[in-house]
Design a protein around this motif. Structure first.
Motif, short mmCIF file in Angstrom:
data_model
loop_
_atom_site.label_atom_id
_atom_site.label_comp_id
_atom_site.label_asym_id
_atom_site.label_seq_id
_atom_site.Cartn_x
_atom_site.Cartn_y
_atom_site.Cartn_z
N ASP A 12 -46.43 -28.07 -24.15
CA ASP A 12 -46.48 -27.33 -25.36
C ASP A 12 -47.47 -26.17 -25.31
O ASP A 12 -47.07 -25.15 -26.17
N CYS A 13 -48.32 -25.93 -24.38
CA CYS A 13 -49.12 -24.83 -24.27
C CYS A 13 -48.19 -23.71 -24.12
O CYS A 13 -47.40 -23.49 -22.97
N GLU A 14 -48.54 -22.40 -24.45
CA GLU A 14 -47.81 -21.21 -24.41
C GLU A 14 -48.92 -20.32 -23.44
O GLU A 14 -48.37 -19.15 -23.40
N GLY A 15 -49.96 -20.77 -23.34
CA GLY A 15 -50.84 -19.88 -22.50
C GLY A 15 -51.62 -18.64 -23.48
O GLY A 15 -51.59 -17.52 -22.78
N ARG A 16 -51.86 -18.76 -24.45
CA ARG A 16 -52.23 -17.75 -25.62
C ARG A 16 -53.46 -17.41 -25.16
O ARG A 16 -54.25 -16.46 -25.51
N GLY A 17 -54.48 -18.43 -24.45
CA GLY A 17 -55.89 -18.30 -24.21
C GLY A 17 -56.96 -18.43 -25.30
O GLY A 17 -58.23 -18.05 -25.14
N VAL A 18 -56.63 -18.68 -26.56
CA VAL A 18 -57.46 -19.16 -27.57
C VAL A 18 -58.75 -19.87 -27.32
O VAL A 18 -59.80 -19.77 -27.55
N CYS A 19 -58.23 -20.87 -26.68
CA CYS A 19 -59.36 -21.94 -26.24
C CYS A 19 -60.26 -21.45 -25.08
O CYS A 19 -61.27 -21.77 -25.32
N GLU A 44 -72.65 -32.93 -25.12
CA GLU A 44 -72.80 -33.06 -26.55
C GLU A 44 -73.11 -31.57 -27.02
O GLU A 44 -72.48 -31.42 -28.05
N SER A 45 -73.69 -30.65 -26.26
CA SER A 45 -74.03 -29.12 -26.91
C SER A 45 -72.86 -28.43 -27.26
O SER A 45 -72.81 -27.57 -27.83
N LEU A 46 -71.58 -28.96 -26.43
CA LEU A 46 -70.42 -28.13 -26.51
C LEU A 46 -69.39 -28.75 -27.33
O LEU A 46 -68.18 -28.27 -27.50
N GLN A 47 -69.62 -29.92 -27.73
CA GLN A 47 -68.75 -30.68 -28.63
C GLN A 47 -68.15 -30.04 -29.91
O GLN A 47 -67.05 -30.13 -30.22
N GLY A 48 -69.34 -29.36 -30.76
CA GLY A 48 -68.58 -28.45 -31.81
C GLY A 48 -67.76 -27.28 -31.40
O GLY A 48 -66.47 -27.15 -32.18
N GLN A 49 -67.86 -26.49 -30.34
CA GLN A 49 -67.10 -25.59 -29.86
C GLN A 49 -65.70 -26.13 -29.38
O GLN A 49 -64.80 -25.70 -29.55
N ALA A 50 -65.74 -27.53 -28.92
CA ALA A 50 -64.76 -28.08 -28.29
C ALA A 50 -63.55 -28.52 -29.32
O ALA A 50 -62.47 -28.21 -29.47
N ARG A 51 -64.30 -29.03 -30.68
CA ARG A 51 -63.39 -29.22 -31.52
C ARG A 51 -62.76 -28.18 -32.57
O ARG A 51 -61.67 -28.31 -32.75
N GLU A 52 -63.58 -26.95 -32.16
CA GLU A 52 -62.94 -25.71 -32.70
C GLU A 52 -62.07 -25.26 -32.09
O GLU A 52 -60.95 -24.68 -32.63
N ALA A 53 -62.11 -25.29 -30.54
CA ALA A 53 -60.99 -24.87 -29.72
C ALA A 53 -59.49 -25.66 -29.95
O ALA A 53 -58.60 -25.30 -29.96
N VAL A 54 -59.80 -26.97 -30.34
CA VAL A 54 -58.79 -27.91 -30.67
C VAL A 54 -58.15 -27.41 -31.82
O VAL A 54 -56.98 -27.35 -31.98
N ARG A 55 -59.14 -27.02 -33.01
CA ARG A 55 -58.37 -26.74 -34.13
C ARG A 55 -57.68 -25.62 -34.17
O ARG A 55 -56.56 -25.40 -34.84
N LEU A 56 -58.06 -24.58 -33.28
CA LEU A 56 -57.42 -23.30 -33.28
C LEU A 56 -56.25 -23.10 -32.52
O LEU A 56 -55.55 -22.00 -32.41
N CYS A 57 -55.90 -24.21 -31.69
CA CYS A 57 -54.96 -24.16 -30.76
C CYS A 57 -53.48 -23.84 -31.43
O CYS A 57 -53.40 -24.69 -32.31
N PRO A 58 -52.95 -22.76 -31.38
CA PRO A 58 -51.78 -22.50 -32.04
C PRO A 58 -50.66 -23.44 -31.83
O PRO A 58 -49.44 -23.77 -32.48
N ARG A 59 -50.45 -24.14 -30.85
CA ARG A 59 -49.44 -24.97 -30.35
C ARG A 59 -49.84 -26.36 -30.42
O ARG A 59 -49.03 -27.12 -29.90
N LEU A 60 -51.39 -26.71 -30.71
CA LEU A 60 -51.58 -27.95 -30.70
C LEU A 60 -51.43 -28.76 -29.63
O LEU A 60 -51.08 -29.95 -29.34
#
Length: 66
Positions: A12-19, A44-60
């Motif tokens: 599914d990934c298109e390599g856009r690099g948002v993550c 734990e200190s990066l879990q919020g950023q990880a959730r944001e990266a998942v949310r912003l992935c254009p191809r899910l």
């Protein structure tokens, strides 16, 4: 108890690099722009950023799995 892990569906990934922009501590891009995710649980200190990266992935293609 281990924490959640990031996974990517490379089909599914298109390599856009948002993550990698959102979470450079755990995601690097290969020569073609596709993510290479650090092995192991997301600290734990990066879990919020990880959730944001998942949310912003254009191809899910990125997931945070327990």
């Amino acid at each position: 108890m281990t924490g959640p892990r990031l996974t990517v569906n490379m089909i599914d990934c298109e390599g856009r690099g948002v993550c990698a922009e959102v979470l450079p501590e755990l995601i690097e891009l290969d020569d073609w722009g596709f993510p290479m995710i650090a092995p192991g649980a997301v600290p734990e200190s990066l879990q919020g950023q990880a959730r944001e990266a998942v949310r912003l992935c254009p191809r899910l293609a990125l997931r945070l799995e327990r």
